[in-house]
Design a protein around this motif. Structure first.
Motif, PDB file in Angstrom:
ATOM      1  N   VAL A 165      -8.313   1.706  12.177  1.00  0.00           N
ATOM      2  CA  VAL A 165      -6.865   2.010  12.502  1.00  0.00           C
ATOM      3  C   VAL A 165      -6.368   2.982  11.577  1.00  0.00           C
ATOM      4  CG1 VAL A 165      -4.615   1.155  12.985  1.00  0.00           C
ATOM      5  CG2 VAL A 165      -6.529  -0.084  13.440  1.00  0.00           C
ATOM      6  N   LEU A 166      -6.670   3.000  10.260  1.00  0.00           N
ATOM      7  CA  LEU A 166      -6.169   4.005   9.192  1.00  0.00           C
ATOM      8  C   LEU A 166      -6.836   5.363   9.505  1.00  0.00           C
ATOM      9  CD1 LEU A 166      -6.344   1.809   6.025  1.00  0.00           C
ATOM     10  CD2 LEU A 166      -4.257   2.758   6.981  1.00  0.00           C
ATOM     11  N   LYS A 167      -7.999   5.352  10.059  1.00  0.00           N
ATOM     12  CA  LYS A 167      -8.610   6.619  10.220  1.00  0.00           C
ATOM     13  C   LYS A 167      -7.976   7.252  11.531  1.00  0.00           C
ATOM     14  CE  LYS A 167     -13.315   8.355  10.220  1.00  0.00           C
ATOM     15  NZ  LYS A 167     -13.487   9.734  11.233  1.00  0.00           N
ATOM     16  N   LYS A 168      -7.477   6.298  12.448  1.00  0.00           N
ATOM     17  CA  LYS A 168      -6.871   6.902  13.740  1.00  0.00           C
ATOM     18  C   LYS A 168      -5.603   7.047  13.277  1.00  0.00           C
ATOM     19  CE  LYS A 168      -9.364   4.034  17.072  1.00  0.00           C
ATOM     20  NZ  LYS A 168      -9.251   2.934  17.951  1.00  0.00           N
ATOM     21  N   MET A 169      -4.891   6.785  12.463  1.00  0.00           N
ATOM     22  CA  MET A 169      -3.606   7.286  12.088  1.00  0.00           C
ATOM     23  C   MET A 169      -3.817   8.390  11.133  1.00  0.00           C
ATOM     24  SD  MET A 169      -1.801   3.547  10.761  1.00  0.00           S
ATOM     25  CE  MET A 169      -1.054   2.540  11.857  1.00  0.00           C
ATOM     26  N   ASN A 170      -5.021   8.891  10.705  1.00  0.00           N
ATOM     27  CA  ASN A 170      -4.913   9.719   9.891  1.00  0.00           C
ATOM     28  C   ASN A 170      -4.294   9.601   8.482  1.00  0.00           C
ATOM     29  OD1 ASN A 170      -5.835  12.534   9.005  1.00  0.00           O
ATOM     30  ND2 ASN A 170      -3.807  13.507   9.697  1.00  0.00           N
ATOM     31  N   ARG A 171      -4.468   8.660   8.015  1.00  0.00           N
ATOM     32  CA  ARG A 171      -3.701   8.162   6.859  1.00  0.00           C
ATOM     33  C   ARG A 171      -4.561   8.626   5.602  1.00  0.00           C
ATOM     34  NH1 ARG A 171       1.389   7.290   5.786  1.00  0.00           N
ATOM     35  NH2 ARG A 171       0.692   5.608   4.237  1.00  0.00           N
ATOM     36  N   LYS A 172      -5.928   9.082   5.747  1.00  0.00           N
ATOM     37  CA  LYS A 172      -6.608   9.601   4.660  1.00  0.00           C
ATOM     38  C   LYS A 172      -7.046   8.608   3.606  1.00  0.00           C
ATOM     39  CE  LYS A 172      -5.082  14.476   5.403  1.00  0.00           C
ATOM     40  NZ  LYS A 172      -3.822  14.169   6.249  1.00  0.00           N
ATOM     41  N   TYR A 173      -7.208   7.319   3.740  1.00  0.00           N
ATOM     42  CA  TYR A 173      -7.846   6.346   2.739  1.00  0.00           C
ATOM     43  C   TYR A 173      -8.241   5.079   3.637  1.00  0.00           C
ATOM     44  CZ  TYR A 173      -3.095   4.302   3.399  1.00  0.00           C
ATOM     45  OH  TYR A 173      -1.796   3.682   4.090  1.00  0.00           O
ATOM     46  N   THR A 174      -9.155   4.510   3.053  1.00  0.00           N
ATOM     47  CA  THR A 174      -9.679   3.171   3.765  1.00  0.00           C
ATOM     48  C   THR A 174      -8.954   2.031   3.153  1.00  0.00           C
ATOM     49  OG1 THR A 174     -11.613   3.028   2.194  1.00  0.00           O
ATOM     50  CG2 THR A 174     -11.928   4.270   4.051  1.00  0.00           C
ATOM     51  N   ARG A 175      -9.194   0.773   3.633  1.00  0.00           N
ATOM     52  CA  ARG A 175      -8.690  -0.379   3.251  1.00  0.00           C
ATOM     53  C   ARG A 175      -9.319  -0.581   1.895  1.00  0.00           C
ATOM     54  NH1 ARG A 175      -8.022  -5.967   5.428  1.00  0.00           N
ATOM     55  NH2 ARG A 175      -8.581  -7.427   3.890  1.00  0.00           N
ATOM     56  N   GLU A 176     -10.533  -0.171   1.656  1.00  0.00           N
ATOM     57  CA  GLU A 176     -11.178  -0.454   0.309  1.00  0.00           C
ATOM     58  C   GLU A 176     -10.579   0.621  -0.810  1.00  0.00           C
ATOM     59  OE1 GLU A 176     -12.801  -0.375   3.196  1.00  0.00           O
ATOM     60  OE2 GLU A 176     -13.213  -2.179   3.172  1.00  0.00           O
ATOM     61  N   GLU A 177     -10.269   1.819  -0.133  1.00  0.00           N
ATOM     62  CA  GLU A 177      -9.465   2.677  -1.287  1.00  0.00           C
ATOM     63  C   GLU A 177      -8.123   2.324  -1.818  1.00  0.00           C
ATOM     64  OE1 GLU A 177     -11.934   6.672  -0.060  1.00  0.00           O
ATOM     65  OE2 GLU A 177     -10.370   6.077   1.071  1.00  0.00           O
ATOM     66  N   TYR A 178      -7.457   1.777  -0.673  1.00  0.00           N
ATOM     67  CA  TYR A 178      -6.144   1.143  -1.118  1.00  0.00           C
ATOM     68  C   TYR A 178      -6.210   0.120  -2.016  1.00  0.00           C
ATOM     69  CZ  TYR A 178      -1.338  -0.223  -0.092  1.00  0.00           C
ATOM     70  OH  TYR A 178      -0.026  -0.489  -0.480  1.00  0.00           O
ATOM     71  N   LEU A 179      -7.098  -0.924  -1.570  1.00  0.00           N
ATOM     72  CA  LEU A 179      -7.329  -2.223  -2.648  1.00  0.00           C
ATOM     73  C   LEU A 179      -7.710  -1.628  -4.060  1.00  0.00           C
ATOM     74  CD1 LEU A 179      -8.738  -4.588  -0.193  1.00  0.00           C
ATOM     75  CD2 LEU A 179      -6.885  -4.809  -1.378  1.00  0.00           C
ATOM     76  N   ASN A 180      -8.556  -0.647  -4.202  1.00  0.00           N
ATOM     77  CA  ASN A 180      -8.781  -0.307  -5.482  1.00  0.00           C
ATOM     78  C   ASN A 180      -7.704   0.708  -6.328  1.00  0.00           C
ATOM     79  OD1 ASN A 180     -11.419  -0.771  -5.767  1.00  0.00           O
ATOM     80  ND2 ASN A 180     -12.146   1.151  -4.805  1.00  0.00           N
ATOM     81  N   LEU A 181      -6.812   1.162  -5.245  1.00  0.00           N
ATOM     82  CA  LEU A 181      -5.800   1.853  -5.955  1.00  0.00           C
ATOM     83  C   LEU A 181      -4.832   0.645  -6.519  1.00  0.00           C
ATOM     84  CD1 LEU A 181      -3.957   3.985  -6.611  1.00  0.00           C
ATOM     85  CD2 LEU A 181      -2.959   3.929  -4.184  1.00  0.00           C
ATOM     86  N   VAL A 182      -4.606  -0.363  -5.680  1.00  0.00           N
ATOM     87  CA  VAL A 182      -3.761  -1.560  -6.266  1.00  0.00           C
ATOM     88  C   VAL A 182      -4.263  -2.100  -7.340  1.00  0.00           C
ATOM     89  CG1 VAL A 182      -3.209  -3.887  -5.502  1.00  0.00           C
ATOM     90  CG2 VAL A 182      -2.714  -1.925  -3.851  1.00  0.00           C
ATOM     91  N   LYS A 183      -5.589  -2.361  -7.455  1.00  0.00           N
ATOM     92  CA  LYS A 183      -6.155  -2.879  -8.687  1.00  0.00           C
ATOM     93  C   LYS A 183      -6.178  -1.928  -9.838  1.00  0.00           C
ATOM     94  CE  LYS A 183     -10.406  -4.717  -7.624  1.00  0.00           C
ATOM     95  NZ  LYS A 183     -11.740  -4.359  -7.043  1.00  0.00           N
ATOM     96  N   LYS A 184      -6.271  -0.659  -9.799  1.00  0.00           N
ATOM     97  CA  LYS A 184      -5.825   0.244 -10.590  1.00  0.00           C
ATOM     98  C   LYS A 184      -4.380   0.153 -11.229  1.00  0.00           C
ATOM     99  CE  LYS A 184      -7.713   4.372  -9.340  1.00  0.00           C
ATOM    100  NZ  LYS A 184      -7.972   5.852  -9.239  1.00  0.00           N
ATOM    101  N   ILE A 185      -3.338   0.315 -10.361  1.00  0.00           N
ATOM    102  CA  ILE A 185      -2.170   0.035 -10.500  1.00  0.00           C
ATOM    103  C   ILE A 185      -1.752  -1.397 -11.439  1.00  0.00           C
ATOM    104  CG2 ILE A 185       0.410  -0.131  -9.792  1.00  0.00           C
ATOM    105  CD1 ILE A 185      -0.637   1.666  -7.404  1.00  0.00           C
ATOM    106  N   ARG A 186      -2.407  -2.418 -10.962  1.00  0.00           N
ATOM    107  CA  ARG A 186      -2.057  -3.847 -11.501  1.00  0.00           C
ATOM    108  C   ARG A 186      -2.632  -3.851 -12.983  1.00  0.00           C
ATOM    109  NH1 ARG A 186       0.827  -6.983  -8.448  1.00  0.00           N
ATOM    110  NH2 ARG A 186       0.384  -7.369  -6.217  1.00  0.00           N
ATOM    111  N   LYS A 187      -3.802  -3.173 -13.084  1.00  0.00           N
ATOM    112  CA  LYS A 187      -4.468  -3.197 -14.324  1.00  0.00           C
ATOM    113  C   LYS A 187      -3.389  -2.260 -15.692  1.00  0.00           C
ATOM    114  CE  LYS A 187      -8.751  -2.424 -16.484  1.00  0.00           C
ATOM    115  NZ  LYS A 187      -9.538  -1.070 -16.928  1.00  0.00           N
ATOM    116  N   ALA A 188      -2.969  -1.179 -15.104  1.00  0.00           N
ATOM    117  CA  ALA A 188      -2.135  -0.436 -15.882  1.00  0.00           C
ATOM    118  C   ALA A 188      -0.896  -0.971 -16.174  1.00  0.00           C
ATOM    119  CB  ALA A 188      -2.180   1.067 -15.340  1.00  0.00           C
ATOM    120  N   ILE A 189      -0.237  -1.752 -15.037  1.00  0.00           N
ATOM    121  CA  ILE A 189       1.133  -2.236 -14.994  1.00  0.00           C
ATOM    122  C   ILE A 189       1.024  -3.784 -14.645  1.00  0.00           C
ATOM    123  CG2 ILE A 189       3.477  -1.875 -14.231  1.00  0.00           C
ATOM    124  CD1 ILE A 189       2.392   0.848 -13.373  1.00  0.00           C
ATOM    125  N   PRO A 190       0.562  -4.608 -15.339  1.00  0.00           N
ATOM    126  CA  PRO A 190       0.095  -5.951 -14.884  1.00  0.00           C
ATOM    127  C   PRO A 190       1.435  -6.661 -13.991  1.00  0.00           C
ATOM    128  CG  PRO A 190      -0.388  -5.855 -17.139  1.00  0.00           C
ATOM    129  CD  PRO A 190       0.407  -4.508 -16.758  1.00  0.00           C
TER     130      PRO A 190
END
Ligand code: 5AD
Ligand code: SF4
Length: 526
Positions: A352-377
């Protein structure tokens, strides 16, 4: 460039191979019947026609010009003396802030604010086009205002904001709502004084919607709502072109304000005693991408604003695709940069994200969340979600539900997909019945409520810092304000704490708010 030169320049735009002057259009409108007017108007002067995504995508090469010379023409400077205005705002914070600018302009012209429609000499509807129901509300209000206009023919009623950028809307108003005096677009706000003059002294409806979107006008007056929290635009427009979204057409291309202008505005707000600023943009993470002479992004801006003595700084709205490591590093420094990030995900399904042209996948979003949580627990994440995008399957919807849990969003704005004319998604044949979409929204909302309630429970018996905004809407004996993580707190305390940041002990956690008692009388904390 002075105001007149800018007006002259901006009023000339290419239509086919011809240049058309706005003044000429107004004269033509005034001299023709309404039917002729509609036909001619759209042939000659209205751009964009129906929101045109192909045209919009080609717009990057235009120059962005900065202007610091806004002034109300002398002949209309005091035109509003003894008169009143009312602006009704629909939609997002950007619109709220545009209303503050329009109010600022009107006050400079001598008008006073009123909340009473019957008292107003000018009523402006600052509209939102993001979903159909937002538009329906505005058309309802336009209808309601007709008897008032018949009773008070001198009343000026104007329609502005995102809806006025749509041809179908302008067309409908021209055909069916002749009691409207004025329609102007999101790029024409600084022209309000001149447009009002035209509307006051002319007989026909005044329509001015420019497709020229490159300009940033810096010195517009602002009548801010309150003295505690302030909106600060950092950029305008959006070039992301999510397939469901009308904003890139109604708000134009991405263009960033200069860092020094933003920093000066924030410093000025701090000096005036404001406690919180929210940096605004349709896609704030794209801040600075349009600068050609400097390399300076949102991370750099946040780092500079972190040094200003203002207690709280927020920003909205972020796009996950542009949320870079440097921004995370800067946000992790804390200080006045709050650990609450609104990060719209829209869907949990990569398809769905692809059809929405959001330019990220579920996995990429989750990775971003992981990075943010690591830096700002301790970070709090909130989001926007659309259910029922064309042909969304049950499995794809389930992926949104699991993502909601996996990320642990503490709040979410949830919407049923609404087709917007001119957007790519609106051309899709959709096999999901409305009833199914409603059920999905209902299920999602139950999960959102559950997660919000759980996040609230953590605060029971804890002490939080609350920026006190005023009396609670429901009970004037109770004060209300927001924590750093944007949780609403209702509490008992002295009225003198309004406008300050105080410590409140939480006595009860509800689904969407917290109840508490001020810790000691008037502990002001920064
Ligand atoms: N239908 C439903 N929701 C939409 N949004 C934007 N466009 C649409 C649409 N056509 C939602 C997105 C966005 C929020 C501001 O509005 O979730 O983040
Ligand atoms: Fe619309 Fe936001 Fe996508 Fe821009 S990034 S197109 S404003 S949803």
């Amino acid at each position: 460039m002075n105001e007149q030169q800018r007006v002259d320049q901006a009023q000339v735009k290419q239509v086919g191979k011809k240049f058309v002057k706005q003044e000429d259009n107004i004269n033509r409108i005034k001299n023709t019947s309404s039917e002729e007017m509609i036909a001619k108007y759209f042939q000659t002067s209205y751009e964009p026609q129906a929101p045109d995504i192909k045209k919009a995508r080609k717009r990057r090469k235009e120059d962005i010009q900065f202007h610091y010379d806004f002034a109300i023409p002398e002949d209309i400077e005091k035109i509003g003396k003894g008169k009143k205005f009312l602006i009704r705002t629909y939609g997002c914070q950007m619109n709220e802030h545009d209303t503050e600018v329009m109010a600022g302009i009107l006050i400079e012209m001598g008008y006073e604010f009123t909340a009473d429609t019957n008292e107003a000499d000018i009523i402006l509807l600052n509209t939102c086009a993001i979903r159909e129901n937002a538009e329906n509300k505005v058309f309802g209000e336009i209808g309601h205002l007709k008897p008032l206009k018949l009773e008070k023919p001198d009343l000026i009623i104007g329609v502005c904001g995102c809806m006025s950028q749509e041809e179908s809307v302008v067309d409908r108003i021209l055909k069916k709502h002749q009691h409207i005096d004025l329609i102007f677009g999101t790029h024409n706000i600084h022209r309000l004084p001149q447009l009002l003059k035209e509307a006051l002294f002319g007989k026909e409806m005044i329509v001015e919607v420019w497709s020229k979107e490159g300009d940033i006008i810096e010195n517009l007056p602002k009548a801010r709502k309150g003295k505690i929290k302030a909106w600060v635009n950092i950029m305008y427009g959006c070039d992301k072109f999510c397939t469901y979204c009308i904003v890139p057409m109604t708000r134009g291309k991405e263009r960033s304000r200069k860092p020094e202008d933003i920093i000066q505005e924030v410093r000025h707000l701090a000096a005036q005693g404001y406690q919180e600023v929210t940096l605004l943009g349709q896609n704030v993470n794209a801040y600075g991408k349009d600068f050609e002479d400097i390399s300076y992004g949102l991370g750099d801006l946040m780092d500079d604003i972190n040094k200003i003595d203002i207690p709280r700084v927020r920003f909205t709205t972020s796009h996950p695709r542009d949320f870079d490591d440097y921004l995370i590093e800067v946000l992790a420094k804390g200080g006045n940069l709050l650990d609450h990030i609104h990060l719209p995900v829209q869907s949990g399904s990569s398809e769905v994200l692809k059809k929405m042209n959001r330019k990220y996948t579920r996995e990429e979003y989750l990775n971003l969340v992981k990075k943010i949580r690591k830096a700002i627990p301790n970070v709090t994440l909130t989001t926007d979600i659309i259910v029922g995008f064309p042909n969304e399957t049950e499995e794809q919807f389930e992926e949104t539900m699991t993502l909601m849990e996996e990320v642990g969003f503490e709040a979410a704005y949830t919407y049923i997909y609404s087709p917007r004319e001119g957007t790519p998604a609106a051309r899709k044949v959709d096999d999901v019945p409305e009833e199914v979409k409603k059920q999905r929204l209902h299920r999602l909302n139950a999960l959102v409520n559950k997660q919000s309630a759980e996040s609230m429970k953590k605060y029971k018996d804890k002490v939080v810092k609350v920026l006190v905004e005023g009396e609670s809407k429901k009970n004037p004996d109770v004060l209300a304000g927001y924590t750093e993580k944007n949780k609403l707190v209702n509490f008992r305390g002295p009225k003198s704490s309004i406008g300050k940041i105080v410590e409140v002990e939480i006595t009860e956690a509800k689904t969407w708010s917290l109840d508490g008692i001020i810790v000691e009388n008037m502990v002001e904390v920064k």
